[in-house]
Scaffold this active site. Structure first.
Site, PDB file in Angstrom:
ATOM      1  N   GLU A   1      -3.563  -1.344   6.568  1.00 24.38           N
ATOM      2  CA  GLU A   1      -2.267  -0.959   7.137  1.00 24.38           C
ATOM      3  C   GLU A   1      -2.126   0.561   7.280  1.00 24.38           C
ATOM      4  O   GLU A   1      -1.022   1.067   7.526  1.00 24.38           O
ATOM      5  CB  GLU A   1      -1.142  -1.577   6.317  1.00 24.38           C
ATOM      6  CG  GLU A   1      -1.300  -3.097   6.271  1.00 24.38           C
ATOM      7  CD  GLU A   1      -0.066  -3.847   5.864  1.00 24.38           C
ATOM      8  OE1 GLU A   1       0.736  -4.143   6.755  1.00 24.38           O
ATOM      9  OE2 GLU A   1       0.104  -4.125   4.674  1.00 24.38           O
TER      10      GLU A   1
ATOM     11  N   ASN B   1       0.823  -1.203   0.000  1.00 23.63           N
ATOM     12  CA  ASN B   1       0.000   0.000   0.000  1.00 23.63           C
ATOM     13  C   ASN B   1       0.862   1.260   0.000  1.00 23.63           C
ATOM     14  O   ASN B   1       2.008   1.230   0.439  1.00 23.63           O
ATOM     15  CB  ASN B   1      -0.995  -0.011   1.172  1.00 23.63           C
ATOM     16  CG  ASN B   1      -0.470  -0.780   2.363  1.00 23.63           C
ATOM     17  OD1 ASN B   1       0.355  -0.276   3.104  1.00 23.63           O
ATOM     18  ND2 ASN B   1      -0.898  -2.026   2.516  1.00 23.63           N
TER      19      ASN B   1
ATOM     20  N   HIS C   1       7.803  -9.598   6.823  1.00 27.35           N
ATOM     21  CA  HIS C   1       6.675  -8.854   6.271  1.00 27.35           C
ATOM     22  C   HIS C   1       7.025  -8.090   4.984  1.00 27.35           C
ATOM     23  O   HIS C   1       6.332  -8.219   3.990  1.00 27.35           O
ATOM     24  CB  HIS C   1       6.169  -7.900   7.371  1.00 27.35           C
ATOM     25  CG  HIS C   1       4.897  -7.196   7.049  1.00 27.35           C
ATOM     26  ND1 HIS C   1       4.066  -6.671   8.010  1.00 27.35           N
ATOM     27  CD2 HIS C   1       4.313  -6.893   5.874  1.00 27.35           C
ATOM     28  CE1 HIS C   1       3.018  -6.108   7.437  1.00 27.35           C
ATOM     29  NE2 HIS C   1       3.153  -6.223   6.138  1.00 27.35           N
TER      30      HIS C   1
ATOM     31  N   HIS D   1       5.395  -5.854   0.122  1.00 27.29           N
ATOM     32  CA  HIS D   1       5.707  -7.194   0.616  1.00 27.29           C
ATOM     33  C   HIS D   1       6.676  -7.835  -0.378  1.00 27.29           C
ATOM     34  O   HIS D   1       6.584  -9.030  -0.657  1.00 27.29           O
ATOM     35  CB  HIS D   1       4.435  -8.031   0.739  1.00 27.29           C
ATOM     36  CG  HIS D   1       3.399  -7.408   1.628  1.00 27.29           C
ATOM     37  ND1 HIS D   1       2.045  -7.518   1.395  1.00 27.29           N
ATOM     38  CD2 HIS D   1       3.526  -6.672   2.748  1.00 27.29           C
ATOM     39  CE1 HIS D   1       1.379  -6.868   2.341  1.00 27.29           C
ATOM     40  NE2 HIS D   1       2.256  -6.341   3.178  1.00 27.29           N
TER      41      HIS D   1
ATOM     42  N   SER E   1      -8.529  -0.905   0.627  1.00 26.03           N
ATOM     43  CA  SER E   1      -8.316  -2.283   1.059  1.00 26.03           C
ATOM     44  C   SER E   1      -8.934  -3.268   0.061  1.00 26.03           C
ATOM     45  O   SER E   1     -10.067  -3.068  -0.394  1.00 26.03           O
ATOM     46  CB  SER E   1      -8.974  -2.433   2.436  1.00 26.03           C
ATOM     47  OG  SER E   1      -8.761  -3.702   2.949  1.00 26.03           O
TER      48      SER E   1
ATOM     49  N   SER F   1      -6.682   1.164   3.239  1.00 26.86           N
ATOM     50  CA  SER F   1      -5.860  -0.010   3.530  1.00 26.86           C
ATOM     51  C   SER F   1      -5.892  -0.370   5.019  1.00 26.86           C
ATOM     52  O   SER F   1      -5.886   0.516   5.879  1.00 26.86           O
ATOM     53  CB  SER F   1      -4.415   0.293   3.115  1.00 26.86           C
ATOM     54  OG  SER F   1      -3.540  -0.638   3.703  1.00 26.86           O
TER      55      SER F   1
HETATM   56 ZN    ZN Z   1       1.989  -5.268   4.818  1.00 25.83          ZN
END
Ligand code: ZN
Length: 214
Positions: free
Chosen positions: A76, A29, A158, A97, A45, A74
Protein backbone atom coordinates in the site's frame (compact mmCIF):
# COMPACT_ATOMS: atom_id res chain seq x y z
CA UNK A 1 22.30 1.63 9.09
CA UNK A 2 20.88 4.55 7.10
CA UNK A 3 17.75 6.46 8.11
CA UNK A 4 17.73 4.86 11.57
CA UNK A 5 15.64 7.60 13.16
CA UNK A 6 12.61 7.32 10.87
CA UNK A 7 12.89 3.53 10.83
CA UNK A 8 12.72 3.50 14.62
CA UNK A 9 9.70 5.81 14.57
CA UNK A 10 7.84 3.45 12.21
CA UNK A 11 8.67 0.37 14.27
CA UNK A 12 7.64 2.00 17.56
CA UNK A 13 4.36 3.19 16.04
CA UNK A 14 3.43 -0.14 14.46
CA UNK A 15 4.03 -1.93 17.78
CA UNK A 16 1.88 0.63 19.58
CA UNK A 17 -0.88 0.33 16.98
CA UNK A 18 -0.78 -3.45 17.37
CA UNK A 19 -0.98 -3.15 21.16
CA UNK A 20 -3.98 -0.82 20.84
CA UNK A 21 -5.77 -3.29 18.56
CA UNK A 22 -5.74 -0.94 15.57
CA UNK A 23 -3.62 -3.39 13.61
CA UNK A 24 -3.65 -7.20 13.62
CA UNK A 25 -1.07 -9.59 12.15
CA UNK A 26 0.56 -7.97 9.12
CA UNK A 27 -2.51 -5.88 8.34
CA UNK A 28 -2.21 -2.08 8.14
CA UNK A 29 0.90 -0.01 7.50
CA UNK A 30 2.72 3.07 8.73
CA UNK A 31 5.17 5.50 7.09
CA UNK A 32 7.36 8.42 8.19
CA UNK A 33 9.14 10.86 5.89
CA UNK A 34 12.59 12.37 6.39
CA UNK A 35 12.12 15.66 4.63
CA UNK A 36 15.82 16.58 4.49
CA UNK A 37 16.72 13.33 2.78
CA UNK A 38 13.42 13.17 0.86
CA UNK A 39 12.95 9.49 1.74
CA UNK A 40 10.15 7.57 3.44
CA UNK A 41 10.44 4.71 5.95
CA UNK A 42 7.53 2.26 5.66
CA UNK A 43 6.54 -1.09 7.10
CA UNK A 44 7.50 -4.06 4.91
CA UNK A 45 5.03 -6.32 3.17
CA UNK A 46 3.84 -9.54 4.84
CA UNK A 47 6.15 -9.54 7.83
CA UNK A 48 4.87 -10.13 11.37
CA UNK A 49 5.10 -6.89 13.30
CA UNK A 50 5.77 -8.39 16.74
CA UNK A 51 9.18 -9.80 15.70
CA UNK A 52 10.14 -7.01 13.30
CA UNK A 53 13.45 -5.20 13.72
CA UNK A 54 14.52 -1.66 12.77
CA UNK A 55 16.52 -3.05 9.82
CA UNK A 56 13.37 -4.71 8.46
CA UNK A 57 11.68 -1.34 7.87
CA UNK A 58 11.88 -0.49 4.16
CA UNK A 59 13.08 2.84 2.75
CA UNK A 60 11.51 4.22 -0.43
CA UNK A 61 11.81 7.47 -2.35
CA UNK A 62 8.87 9.86 -2.59
CA UNK A 63 7.62 7.97 -5.66
CA UNK A 64 7.61 4.66 -3.82
CA UNK A 65 10.75 3.13 -5.36
CA UNK A 66 12.62 0.97 -2.86
CA UNK A 67 16.04 2.26 -1.79
CA UNK A 68 16.86 0.21 1.32
CA UNK A 69 15.71 -2.86 3.24
CA UNK A 70 15.77 -6.58 2.58
CA UNK A 71 11.98 -6.88 2.43
CA UNK A 72 9.61 -5.29 -0.06
CA UNK A 73 7.82 -2.16 1.16
CA UNK A 74 4.12 -2.44 1.97
CA UNK A 75 1.92 -3.12 -1.06
CA UNK A 76 0.00 0.00 0.00
CA UNK A 77 3.05 2.26 -0.40
CA UNK A 78 1.52 4.13 -3.41
CA UNK A 79 -1.21 5.54 -1.15
CA UNK A 80 1.30 6.77 1.46
CA UNK A 81 3.66 8.43 -1.00
CA UNK A 82 0.80 9.93 -3.04
CA UNK A 83 -0.45 11.75 0.08
CA UNK A 84 3.07 12.96 0.95
CA UNK A 85 3.69 14.19 -2.60
CA UNK A 86 0.53 16.26 -2.47
CA UNK A 87 0.93 17.51 1.10
CA UNK A 88 4.23 19.11 2.11
CA UNK A 89 2.93 19.37 5.68
CA UNK A 90 2.32 15.61 6.03
CA UNK A 91 5.33 13.62 7.21
CA UNK A 92 3.61 10.57 8.67
CA UNK A 93 0.76 8.32 7.53
CA UNK A 94 -1.03 5.64 9.55
CA UNK A 95 -3.28 3.21 7.68
CA UNK A 96 -5.35 0.65 9.58
CA UNK A 97 -8.01 -1.91 8.78
CA UNK A 98 -9.42 -1.28 12.23
CA UNK A 99 -12.82 -2.72 13.04
CA UNK A 100 -15.10 0.27 13.52
CA UNK A 101 -13.57 2.49 10.84
CA UNK A 102 -14.15 -0.37 8.39
CA UNK A 103 -17.75 -0.87 9.50
CA UNK A 104 -18.56 2.83 9.27
CA UNK A 105 -16.75 3.17 5.91
CA UNK A 106 -19.43 0.94 4.40
CA UNK A 107 -21.87 3.86 4.66
CA UNK A 108 -19.80 5.75 2.09
CA UNK A 109 -20.62 8.99 3.90
CA UNK A 110 -18.72 11.34 6.24
CA UNK A 111 -18.18 9.87 9.70
CA UNK A 112 -20.87 10.79 12.21
CA UNK A 113 -19.67 13.53 14.59
CA UNK A 114 -19.75 11.30 17.65
CA UNK A 115 -16.90 12.38 19.96
CA UNK A 116 -15.18 15.53 21.19
CA UNK A 117 -11.54 14.33 20.85
CA UNK A 118 -12.03 13.58 17.14
CA UNK A 119 -13.65 16.95 16.63
CA UNK A 120 -10.48 18.64 15.42
CA UNK A 121 -10.48 16.35 12.37
CA UNK A 122 -14.08 16.94 11.23
CA UNK A 123 -15.39 16.60 8.64
CA UNK A 124 -13.99 13.08 8.28
CA UNK A 125 -14.85 12.02 4.75
CA UNK A 126 -15.25 8.52 3.35
CA UNK A 127 -14.20 7.55 -0.15
CA UNK A 128 -17.27 6.50 -2.10
CA UNK A 129 -15.83 3.75 -4.25
CA UNK A 130 -13.88 0.61 -3.36
CA UNK A 131 -10.51 0.00 -5.02
CA UNK A 132 -8.16 -2.94 -4.34
CA UNK A 133 -5.25 -2.38 -1.92
CA UNK A 134 -2.14 -1.06 -3.66
CA UNK A 135 -4.05 0.18 -6.70
CA UNK A 136 -3.67 3.60 -8.25
CA UNK A 137 -7.42 4.09 -7.92
CA UNK A 138 -7.18 3.72 -4.14
CA UNK A 139 -4.25 6.15 -3.90
CA UNK A 140 -6.10 8.67 -6.07
CA UNK A 141 -9.38 8.55 -4.15
CA UNK A 142 -7.57 8.70 -0.79
CA UNK A 143 -5.63 11.79 -1.88
CA UNK A 144 -8.84 13.42 -3.13
CA UNK A 145 -10.65 12.71 0.15
CA UNK A 146 -7.81 14.04 2.32
CA UNK A 147 -7.59 17.11 0.09
CA UNK A 148 -5.53 20.21 0.83
CA UNK A 149 -6.42 20.50 4.51
CA UNK A 150 -7.96 17.21 5.65
CA UNK A 151 -6.24 15.05 8.28
CA UNK A 152 -7.92 11.70 7.81
CA UNK A 153 -10.36 9.80 5.64
CA UNK A 154 -12.21 6.52 5.86
CA UNK A 155 -11.58 4.23 2.89
CA UNK A 156 -14.71 2.47 1.69
CA UNK A 157 -14.93 -1.15 2.87
CA UNK A 158 -11.27 -0.96 3.87
CA UNK A 159 -10.34 1.11 6.95
CA UNK A 160 -8.84 4.52 7.68
CA UNK A 161 -5.94 6.65 6.49
CA UNK A 162 -4.68 9.17 9.06
CA UNK A 163 -1.97 11.78 8.50
CA UNK A 164 0.10 14.18 10.57
CA UNK A 165 3.06 16.53 10.60
CA UNK A 166 4.84 13.84 12.63
CA UNK A 167 4.19 10.27 13.73
CA UNK A 168 2.68 11.25 17.09
CA UNK A 169 0.09 13.47 15.39
CA UNK A 170 -0.78 10.79 12.83
CA UNK A 171 -1.15 8.13 15.53
CA UNK A 172 -3.37 10.38 17.66
CA UNK A 173 -5.50 11.09 14.61
CA UNK A 174 -5.88 7.35 13.88
CA UNK A 175 -6.75 6.54 17.51
CA UNK A 176 -9.38 9.27 17.84
CA UNK A 177 -10.90 8.49 14.44
CA UNK A 178 -11.29 4.81 15.33
CA UNK A 179 -12.81 5.80 18.67
CA UNK A 180 -15.24 8.13 16.91
CA UNK A 181 -16.22 5.34 14.51
CA UNK A 182 -16.80 2.98 17.45
CA UNK A 183 -18.96 5.42 19.40
CA UNK A 184 -20.86 6.36 16.25
CA UNK A 185 -21.51 2.73 15.44
CA UNK A 186 -22.69 1.87 18.95
CA UNK A 187 -24.90 4.96 19.12
CA UNK A 188 -26.48 4.15 15.77
CA UNK A 189 -27.00 0.55 16.90
CA UNK A 190 -28.69 1.76 20.07
CA UNK A 191 -30.95 4.00 18.00
CA UNK A 192 -29.41 7.24 19.26
CA UNK A 193 -28.89 9.91 16.64
CA UNK A 194 -28.14 13.07 18.57
CA UNK A 195 -24.66 13.65 17.17
CA UNK A 196 -22.53 16.81 17.48
CA UNK A 197 -23.79 19.49 15.10
CA UNK A 198 -21.57 21.18 12.55
CA UNK A 199 -22.03 24.45 14.42
CA UNK A 200 -20.92 22.96 17.76
CA UNK A 201 -18.06 21.22 16.00
CA UNK A 202 -16.74 24.53 14.67
CA UNK A 203 -17.18 26.11 18.10
CA UNK A 204 -15.16 23.40 19.87
CA UNK A 205 -12.46 23.36 17.22
CA UNK A 206 -12.02 27.10 17.36
CA UNK A 207 -11.53 27.02 21.14
CA UNK A 208 -9.11 24.06 20.85
CA UNK A 209 -7.01 26.06 18.41
CA UNK A 210 -6.80 28.97 20.83
CA UNK A 211 -9.40 31.18 19.18
CA UNK A 212 -12.50 32.76 20.58
CA UNK A 213 -15.87 31.11 20.56
CA UNK A 214 -17.73 31.91 17.37
ZN1 ZN B 1 -5.22 -1.42 3.57
Amino acid sequence: MKYKDIREQVLKAILEATKLGLIHGTSGNISVRDKNENVVAITPSNLAYDTMTVEDIAIVDINGNQLEGKYKPSSETPMHTAVMRMREDVNAVVHTHSKYATVMSMRGEPLLRATVPSNMYYPIKTTTEFFPPGSEGLAKTAVEAIGKDGDVTLLKNHGLLATGADIDSAMTCAIYTEECAEIGYLAALAGFNDFISEEDSLFIRNIAKGGNAV
